[in-house]
Motif scaffolding. Structure first.
Motif, PDB file in Angstrom:
ATOM      1  N   ASP A  93       0.839  -1.063  -0.032  1.00 45.08           N
ATOM      2  CA  ASP A  93      -0.175   0.086   0.207  1.00 45.08           C
ATOM      3  C   ASP A  93       0.836   1.258   0.034  1.00 45.08           C
ATOM      4  O   ASP A  93       1.784   1.200  -0.009  1.00 45.08           O
ATOM      5  CB  ASP A  93      -1.065  -0.083   1.180  1.00 45.08           C
ATOM      6  N   LYS A  99      -0.231  -5.937   1.608  1.00 44.66           N
ATOM      7  CA  LYS A  99      -1.861  -6.124   1.686  1.00 44.66           C
ATOM      8  C   LYS A  99      -2.108  -7.377   1.000  1.00 44.66           C
ATOM      9  O   LYS A  99      -1.829  -7.354  -0.176  1.00 44.66           O
ATOM     10  CB  LYS A  99      -2.701  -4.955   1.640  1.00 44.66           C
ATOM     11  N   GLN A 115     -10.982 -13.595  -5.811  1.00 44.90           N
ATOM     12  CA  GLN A 115     -10.959 -12.442  -5.325  1.00 44.90           C
ATOM     13  C   GLN A 115     -12.649 -12.243  -4.802  1.00 44.90           C
ATOM     14  O   GLN A 115     -13.427 -12.375  -5.563  1.00 44.90           O
ATOM     15  CB  GLN A 115     -10.429 -11.202  -5.820  1.00 44.90           C
ATOM     16  N   PHE A 117     -15.485 -10.028  -3.270  1.00 49.38           N
ATOM     17  CA  PHE A 117     -15.892  -8.673  -3.099  1.00 49.38           C
ATOM     18  C   PHE A 117     -16.999  -8.191  -2.477  1.00 49.38           C
ATOM     19  O   PHE A 117     -18.077  -9.152  -2.470  1.00 49.38           O
ATOM     20  CB  PHE A 117     -16.207  -7.788  -4.446  1.00 49.38           C
ATOM     21  N   TRP A 186     -22.400 -10.490  -2.129  1.00 47.48           N
ATOM     22  CA  TRP A 186     -21.192 -10.620  -2.536  1.00 47.48           C
ATOM     23  C   TRP A 186     -20.910 -10.958  -3.902  1.00 47.48           C
ATOM     24  O   TRP A 186     -21.823 -11.322  -4.538  1.00 47.48           O
ATOM     25  CB  TRP A 186     -20.191 -11.750  -1.624  1.00 47.48           C
ATOM     26  N   ALA A 222     -19.869  -2.947   4.170  1.00 50.59           N
ATOM     27  CA  ALA A 222     -18.566  -2.730   3.285  1.00 50.59           C
ATOM     28  C   ALA A 222     -19.238  -2.246   1.846  1.00 50.59           C
ATOM     29  O   ALA A 222     -20.376  -2.564   1.688  1.00 50.59           O
ATOM     30  CB  ALA A 222     -17.916  -4.003   3.104  1.00 50.59           C
ATOM     31  N   PRO A 223     -18.896  -1.041   1.293  1.00 44.00           N
ATOM     32  CA  PRO A 223     -19.242  -0.586   0.388  1.00 44.00           C
ATOM     33  C   PRO A 223     -19.116  -1.348  -1.111  1.00 44.00           C
ATOM     34  O   PRO A 223     -18.428  -2.306  -0.977  1.00 44.00           O
ATOM     35  CB  PRO A 223     -18.522   0.772   0.005  1.00 44.00           C
ATOM     36  N   SER A 225     -18.151  -3.341  -4.459  1.00 42.90           N
ATOM     37  CA  SER A 225     -16.680  -3.440  -5.014  1.00 42.90           C
ATOM     38  C   SER A 225     -15.413  -3.364  -4.076  1.00 42.90           C
ATOM     39  O   SER A 225     -14.482  -3.624  -4.532  1.00 42.90           O
ATOM     40  CB  SER A 225     -16.402  -2.307  -6.047  1.00 42.90           C
ATOM     41  N   GLU A 226     -15.578  -3.402  -2.795  1.00 42.36           N
ATOM     42  CA  GLU A 226     -14.478  -3.341  -1.797  1.00 42.36           C
ATOM     43  C   GLU A 226     -14.154  -4.800  -1.592  1.00 42.36           C
ATOM     44  O   GLU A 226     -15.166  -5.744  -1.390  1.00 42.36           O
ATOM     45  CB  GLU A 226     -15.033  -2.771  -0.492  1.00 42.36           C
ATOM     46  N   LEU A 227     -12.981  -5.123  -1.675  1.00 45.00           N
ATOM     47  CA  LEU A 227     -12.404  -6.545  -1.388  1.00 45.00           C
ATOM     48  C   LEU A 227     -12.796  -6.857  -0.049  1.00 45.00           C
ATOM     49  O   LEU A 227     -12.362  -6.228   0.626  1.00 45.00           O
ATOM     50  CB  LEU A 227     -10.870  -6.545  -1.699  1.00 45.00           C
ATOM     51  N   LEU A 228     -13.312  -7.924   0.149  1.00 45.91           N
ATOM     52  CA  LEU A 228     -13.288  -8.574   1.450  1.00 45.91           C
ATOM     53  C   LEU A 228     -12.176  -9.023   2.146  1.00 45.91           C
ATOM     54  O   LEU A 228     -11.251  -9.468   1.186  1.00 45.91           O
ATOM     55  CB  LEU A 228     -14.487  -9.740   1.366  1.00 45.91           C
TER      56      LEU A 228
END
Length: 278
Positions: A93, A99, A115, A117, A186, A222-223, A225-228
């Motif tokens: 990051d 990360k 992935q 999301f 998700w 979580a918004p 498209s945010e990666l879980l």
């Protein structure tokens, strides 16, 4: 005439009694005192129409996924009984901290990166993701086409391989499949490279691995498209740390030899953790 009216009233009375007759519930569903077994109705309908594409998986943690040996990675339970090697994908990051951005399962000459999301509850997100991926591939000079696959709409692309050309100067590319499914709050995205993107018999095998994944969405907000969050067991963290130290030592050695060897060069930040045999 009065006889017909009386008969009609008797029939209506009988139907009303039938509708109000008490029923007892059992393991098989609702059972009436007349021994007429009624099927148990689902307690809830699927949140999205896209759920029809994952009848055989991937699964949500609240659903009855088939029994299998799986590795707990926080937001995902990955099947480990199909001989796949698991690699943790990491990136740095802005503060230089590593990360986890995904996990890649390598099986033979096929690699599947997955992935999870966050997504809205009432609408699918995979449609939007496909359009973004299409733009990225086109921007890189690749070719992409739509395809109806096992998990519904997917993209099949040919992406240029950086600095790789044939002897006559033609750009080399690799075949890639972008697959994805919408679940309850998700979306699980997969990127397939290697034989699983080109050979039909291998495609089916890697799809089975993808279908065996269980997504653990959790209750945290979580918004879209945010990666879980992906977490790894302690033993894998230790392997990753050891691999990182080895790479750092190699890079230091390369920098030290850069002035003496024409092949010396400093490496970039690691993007993949050490492999773990599943």
């Amino acid at each position: 005439m009065f006889g017909r009216r009386r008969k009609k009233r008797d029939q209506e009375t009988e139907r009303a009694a039938e509708e109000t007759r008490p029923k007892r519930r059992g393991a098989a569903g609702a059972v009436s005192f007349d021994n007429e077994v009624e099927p148990e109705r689902p307690s809830a309908q699927p949140d999205k129409a896209e759920d029809r594409y994952r009848i055989g998986g991937p699964w949500d943690t609240t659903e009855g996924a088939p029994e299998a040996k799986r590795m707990d990675l926080g937001s995902m339970l990955l099947p480990t009984d199909q001989g796949a090697e698991i690699q943790v994908n990491v990136a740095q990051d802005d503060k230089g901290k590593q990360k986890i951005i995904g996990v890649t399962l390598v099986r033979g000459k096929t690699a599947l990166q997955v992935q999870p999301f966050a997504a809205p509850k009432s609408s699918g997100l995979w449609d939007e993701m496909r359009e973004e991926l299409r733009e990225q591939v086109t921007r890189q000079g690749g070719k992409v086409e739509d395809h109806e696959g096992t998990f519904g709409p997917e993209l099949r692309a040919v992406i240029p391989i950086k600095d790789k050309k044939t002897e006559d100067g033609r750009q080399l590319g690799q075949r890639v499949r972008f697959i994805g499914v919408d679940g309850p709050r998700w979306v699980l995205r997969g990127v397939i490279r290697g034989e699983g993107a080109s050979k039909p018999e291998v495609m089916s095998e890697i799809e089975q691995v993808f279908a065996g994944i269980v997504v653990v969405r959790g209750d945290q907000p979580a918004p879209p498209s945010e990666l879980l969050p992906i977490t790894v067991p302690k033993e894998i963290q230790e392997q990753m740390a050891t691999a990182a130290k080895q790479r750092a030592a190699q890079q230091a050695a390369q920098r030290g030899n850069a002035g003496r060897s024409p092949n010396g060069s400093a490496g970039g930040p690691p993007t993949t953790g050490g492999p773990v045999q599943a």
